[in-house]
Write a protein that holds these residues in place. Structure first.
Motif, short mmCIF file in Angstrom:
data_model
loop_
_atom_site.label_atom_id
_atom_site.label_comp_id
_atom_site.label_asym_id
_atom_site.label_seq_id
_atom_site.Cartn_x
_atom_site.Cartn_y
_atom_site.Cartn_z
N THR A 27 0.94 -1.12 -0.06
CA THR A 27 -0.10 -0.13 -0.05
C THR A 27 0.88 1.25 -0.06
OG1 THR A 27 -0.12 -0.11 2.33
CG2 THR A 27 -1.91 -1.24 1.38
N VAL A 28 2.26 1.25 -0.06
CA VAL A 28 3.10 2.35 0.22
C VAL A 28 3.28 3.04 -1.26
CG1 VAL A 28 5.28 1.06 -0.34
CG2 VAL A 28 5.33 3.01 1.16
N ASP A 29 2.93 2.45 -2.49
CA ASP A 29 3.09 2.77 -3.68
C ASP A 29 1.98 3.06 -4.27
OD1 ASP A 29 4.33 3.77 -6.02
OD2 ASP A 29 6.17 2.46 -5.57
N LEU A 30 1.72 4.06 -5.32
CA LEU A 30 0.72 3.98 -6.45
C LEU A 30 0.78 4.07 -7.70
CD1 LEU A 30 -0.93 7.42 -4.82
CD2 LEU A 30 -1.88 5.21 -4.70
N ASP A 31 2.21 3.61 -7.86
CA ASP A 31 2.61 3.01 -9.44
C ASP A 31 2.08 1.65 -9.43
OD1 ASP A 31 4.04 3.79 -11.78
OD2 ASP A 31 5.01 1.79 -11.17
N LEU A 32 1.35 1.43 -10.47
CA LEU A 32 0.47 0.18 -10.83
C LEU A 32 1.85 -0.91 -10.83
CD1 LEU A 32 -1.93 -1.54 -11.00
CD2 LEU A 32 -2.02 -0.99 -13.57
N GLU A 33 2.84 -0.74 -11.73
CA GLU A 33 3.64 -1.84 -11.89
C GLU A 33 4.41 -2.17 -10.69
OE1 GLU A 33 7.36 -2.74 -14.81
OE2 GLU A 33 6.23 -0.83 -15.54
N ALA A 34 4.90 -0.85 -9.89
CA ALA A 34 5.43 -1.23 -8.52
C ALA A 34 4.70 -1.92 -7.60
CB ALA A 34 5.77 0.18 -8.06
N VAL A 35 3.35 -1.57 -7.70
CA VAL A 35 2.31 -2.34 -6.74
C VAL A 35 2.28 -3.86 -7.08
CG1 VAL A 35 -0.23 -2.64 -5.99
CG2 VAL A 35 0.95 -0.16 -6.00
N LEU A 36 2.34 -4.07 -8.31
CA LEU A 36 2.12 -5.65 -8.55
C LEU A 36 3.47 -6.37 -8.19
CD1 LEU A 36 0.81 -5.45 -12.18
CD2 LEU A 36 -0.43 -5.87 -10.00
N GLY A 37 4.61 -5.80 -8.48
CA GLY A 37 5.95 -6.37 -8.02
C GLY A 37 6.04 -6.52 -6.34
N ARG A 38 5.37 -5.47 -5.55
CA ARG A 38 5.53 -5.32 -4.27
C ARG A 38 4.60 -6.51 -3.71
NH1 ARG A 38 8.05 -1.25 -1.42
NH2 ARG A 38 8.58 0.45 -2.52
N VAL A 39 3.61 -6.71 -4.37
CA VAL A 39 2.42 -8.05 -4.10
C VAL A 39 3.36 -9.26 -4.06
CG1 VAL A 39 0.48 -9.10 -4.64
CG2 VAL A 39 0.58 -6.79 -4.54
N VAL A 40 3.80 -9.49 -5.03
CA VAL A 40 4.65 -10.76 -5.23
C VAL A 40 5.71 -10.83 -4.06
CG1 VAL A 40 5.97 -12.22 -6.65
CG2 VAL A 40 4.05 -10.87 -7.66
N GLU A 41 6.52 -10.01 -4.01
CA GLU A 41 7.62 -9.97 -3.03
C GLU A 41 7.01 -10.11 -1.62
OE1 GLU A 41 9.51 -6.39 -3.41
OE2 GLU A 41 10.67 -6.87 -5.19
N ALA A 42 5.83 -9.57 -1.23
CA ALA A 42 5.18 -9.69 0.21
C ALA A 42 4.72 -11.16 0.04
CB ALA A 42 4.01 -8.63 0.01
N GLY A 43 4.02 -11.74 -0.95
CA GLY A 43 3.59 -12.93 -0.77
C GLY A 43 4.62 -13.99 -0.61
N CYS A 44 5.80 -13.78 -1.10
CA CYS A 44 6.89 -14.80 -0.97
C CYS A 44 7.47 -14.52 0.44
CB CYS A 44 8.08 -14.43 -2.07
SG CYS A 44 7.71 -14.82 -3.70
N ASP A 45 7.69 -13.41 1.12
CA ASP A 45 7.95 -13.12 2.38
C ASP A 45 7.30 -13.69 3.42
OD1 ASP A 45 10.51 -12.13 1.23
OD2 ASP A 45 9.68 -10.01 1.71
N LEU A 46 5.82 -13.60 3.05
CA LEU A 46 4.72 -14.18 3.81
C LEU A 46 4.81 -15.65 4.24
CD1 LEU A 46 2.47 -12.67 5.71
CD2 LEU A 46 0.88 -13.04 3.82
N VAL A 47 4.89 -16.46 3.30
CA VAL A 47 4.89 -17.93 3.40
C VAL A 47 6.12 -18.53 3.02
CG1 VAL A 47 2.45 -17.76 2.93
CG2 VAL A 47 3.94 -18.13 1.10
N ASP A 48 7.26 -17.90 3.09
CA ASP A 48 8.56 -18.18 2.73
C ASP A 48 8.71 -18.99 1.28
OD1 ASP A 48 9.68 -17.47 4.99
OD2 ASP A 48 8.81 -19.10 6.48
N ALA A 49 8.17 -18.65 0.35
CA ALA A 49 8.06 -19.08 -1.08
C ALA A 49 9.28 -18.76 -1.66
CB ALA A 49 6.80 -18.83 -1.79
N GLN A 50 10.18 -19.53 -2.30
CA GLN A 50 11.06 -19.15 -3.25
C GLN A 50 10.81 -18.43 -4.40
OE1 GLN A 50 13.69 -22.63 -3.85
NE2 GLN A 50 15.03 -21.39 -5.25
#
Length: 532
Positions: A27-50
């Protein structure tokens, strides 16, 4: 952990911290492409996915239009090749937008298999991302670190993250739309301001290409106009855009827009190589006068089409205004030309006549001095030639732009038609009774010859100056088109243009010649046919 702490509280606090970090990250960014990338990174960190990825659904909802991934480096991604299109297990989430958790993706009945050079993946967790009631895309996570499988708790966390991500993506979409509207407004304002400020038409076209390019994040753009033998590239912008000038292209998506007046999207054409292209028409009334084309590496969406079409419609209004302004300037110029013509006739010609008569009267007084008589006669002849040229200039100055008849007017119309693709407005000279003596059968052939000759100058000559001269002399009509360009080639071609001029002359019992001008520079085309 203290003795009084409940079992697992440390792990719970750690997981809560991860959830908070994930929410802040998306939720920290308003650039759409940046938001999509942050969602993927947050998901990986949240459940320890490689590995993680987010696939954006295409507009028809049956495939993927974009694919943002993490965990696979660029070199490996390049060896894998094309990004997924939404088949196999990824397609399962598209068909059935519900959370999916698998211990081994390769053993699932829907597994499509991995392409060569793809890293091995086994455990899998996926969930749809919704924006209100619409599925925007799917979040894919694979390969639990440590070799385990994703748990129900992991699934619950990712579903929660997807809900937050949907809200963040919606806000980013709204911000992106607002930014594009501002860019659209600025683009229209710049083009309109330039046109109303009196910028040349070529400059206005360049602005249309440049701002159209920026509106849809294109790589290259051009504005094209039609010609029976190809396309006029009227303006261009960006990397890899065609160079302004004539291009012998008689098919492709640009022609679809020019002929039908409709938008053409997704086709690849000769102007931009193999890149996807979007073409929109530029109209004045119902007439398609040009087409704006944008190319980029990725395909275009309905939103891109609507944005560019709206911009082209505004550009059409600007060009309509530009035409009206040009017509007003033209009428003012006609009035000024008529005044100059009257002054030339009433003052200059009359004085020259008086001077000539005075010189002729002087000849009688110098009959005993032949050398003086010869010089006076030469001066009288020069005055006659000057009067003749001034009269031809007056005819050209006083040609009525609204007249519907007369060869003189038709010639000027052809010159006006092609002036936009020539280096400058050609000088036009008439000599003799052009409108009253030249029969319709000759005029019918002469006008296409003039158009072809001027087109050849624009296409090949690289000239900076062009002159057209139409003369009616004893027994014939002569059309001369000369330029100061690079001259005739060492080996003249046998193309359609030369053959066309020759056949039209021979059809009337005449001839055509190509030569250098009198000063040895450039080219002169002399087309002569008898009046009979």
């Amino acid at each position: 952990m203290s003795p009084s702490s409940p079992p697992g509280r440390g792990a719970l606090n750690d997981r809560a911290g991860k959830i908070l970090d994930a929410v802040i990250a998306v939720t920290v960014d308003l650039d759409l492409e940046a938001v999509l990338g942050r969602v993927v990174e947050a998901g990986c960190d949240l459940v320890d996915a490689q590995y993680g990825a987010l696939g954006v659904l295409s507009e028809d909802g049956e495939g993927l239009s974009a694919f943002v991934h993490r965990g696979v480096d660029e070199e490996t991604a390049g060896r894998i090749g094309d990004l997924p299109e939404g088949r196999g297990v990824l397609g399962l989430l598209i068909e059935q937008p519900q959370p999916v958790r698998m211990p081994d993706i390769t053993s699932h009945p829907h597994s499509y298999g991995f392409p060569p050079n793809h890293p091995p993946m086994h455990s899998f967790l996926g969930t749809p991302i919704r924006i209100r009631d619409r599925v925007f895309g799917n979040l894919y996570l694979a390969e639990k670190r440590g070799g385990g499988t994703f748990s129900q708790e992991d699934e619950d966390l990712v579903v929660g993250l997807a809900a937050v991500a949907g809200t963040a993506i919606e806000h980013a979409h709204l911000y992106d739309e607002l930014s594009q509207r501002e860019r659209w407004r600025d683009a229209v304002l710049e083009v309109t301001t330039a046109a109303l400020a009196g910028a040349p038409l070529a400059t206005v076209r360049e602005l249309v290409a440049t701002y159209g390019l920026g509106l849809v994040d294109g790589d290259a753009a051009c504005v094209v106009g039609p010609h029976e033998d190809g396309l006029w590239i009227l303006a261009s912008a960006g990397s890899g855009a065609p160079i302004p000038g004539f291009l012998p292209v008689t098919d492709g998506p640009a022609w679809g827009t020019l002929l039908e007046g409709t938008t053409v999207r997704g086709s690849r054409g000769p102007l931009f190589g193999e890149r996807p292209v979007l073409w929109v028409p530029i109209k004045v009334g119902d007439e398609v006068i040009a087409a704006l084309g944008i190319a980029r590496d990725e395909g275009f969406t309905d939103r891109d089409e609507a944005l560019l079409s709206g911009f082209a419609a505004q550009a059409s209004l600007v060009l309509t205004t530009e035409r009206a302004r040009a017509e007003l300037q033209r009428m003012s110029l006609v009035e000024e030309r008529e005044r100059i013509g009257r002054d030339l006739h009433d003052t200059v010609i009359q004085r020259l006549f008086a001077t000539g008569l005075s010189l002729q009267a002087t000849i009688k007084r110098a009959e005993g001095r032949p050398e003086v008589v010869e010089r006076i006669e030469r001066a009288v002849d020069e005055i006659d030639v000057t009067v003749k040229e001034i009269r031809a200039t007056i005819f050209a100055l006083q040609a009525d732009p609204n007249s519907t008849g007369g060869l003189r007017h038709a010639v000027l119309q052809v010159v006006d038609e092609l002036t936009s693709v020539l280096p400058r407005t050609p000088r036009v000279r008439f000599d003799g009774p052009v409108d009253t003596t030249v029969p319709p059968a000759v005029a019918e052939q002469l006008l296409p010859v003039l158009r072809e000759a001027l087109t050849n100058v624009a296409k090949h000559a690289e000239a900076s100056d062009v002159e057209v001269e139409l003369t009616v002399e004893s027994g014939g009509v002569v059309l001369n088109v000369s330029d100061d360009g690079r001259g005739l080639p060492a080996t003249p071609g046998r193309g359609f243009g030369r053959r066309n001029l020759t056949e039209r002359a021979q059809r009337l019992g005449g001839e055509v010649e190509w030569s250098a001008r009198e000063d040895g520079v450039g080219t002169r085309v002399r087309w002569r046919v008898p009046l009979g």
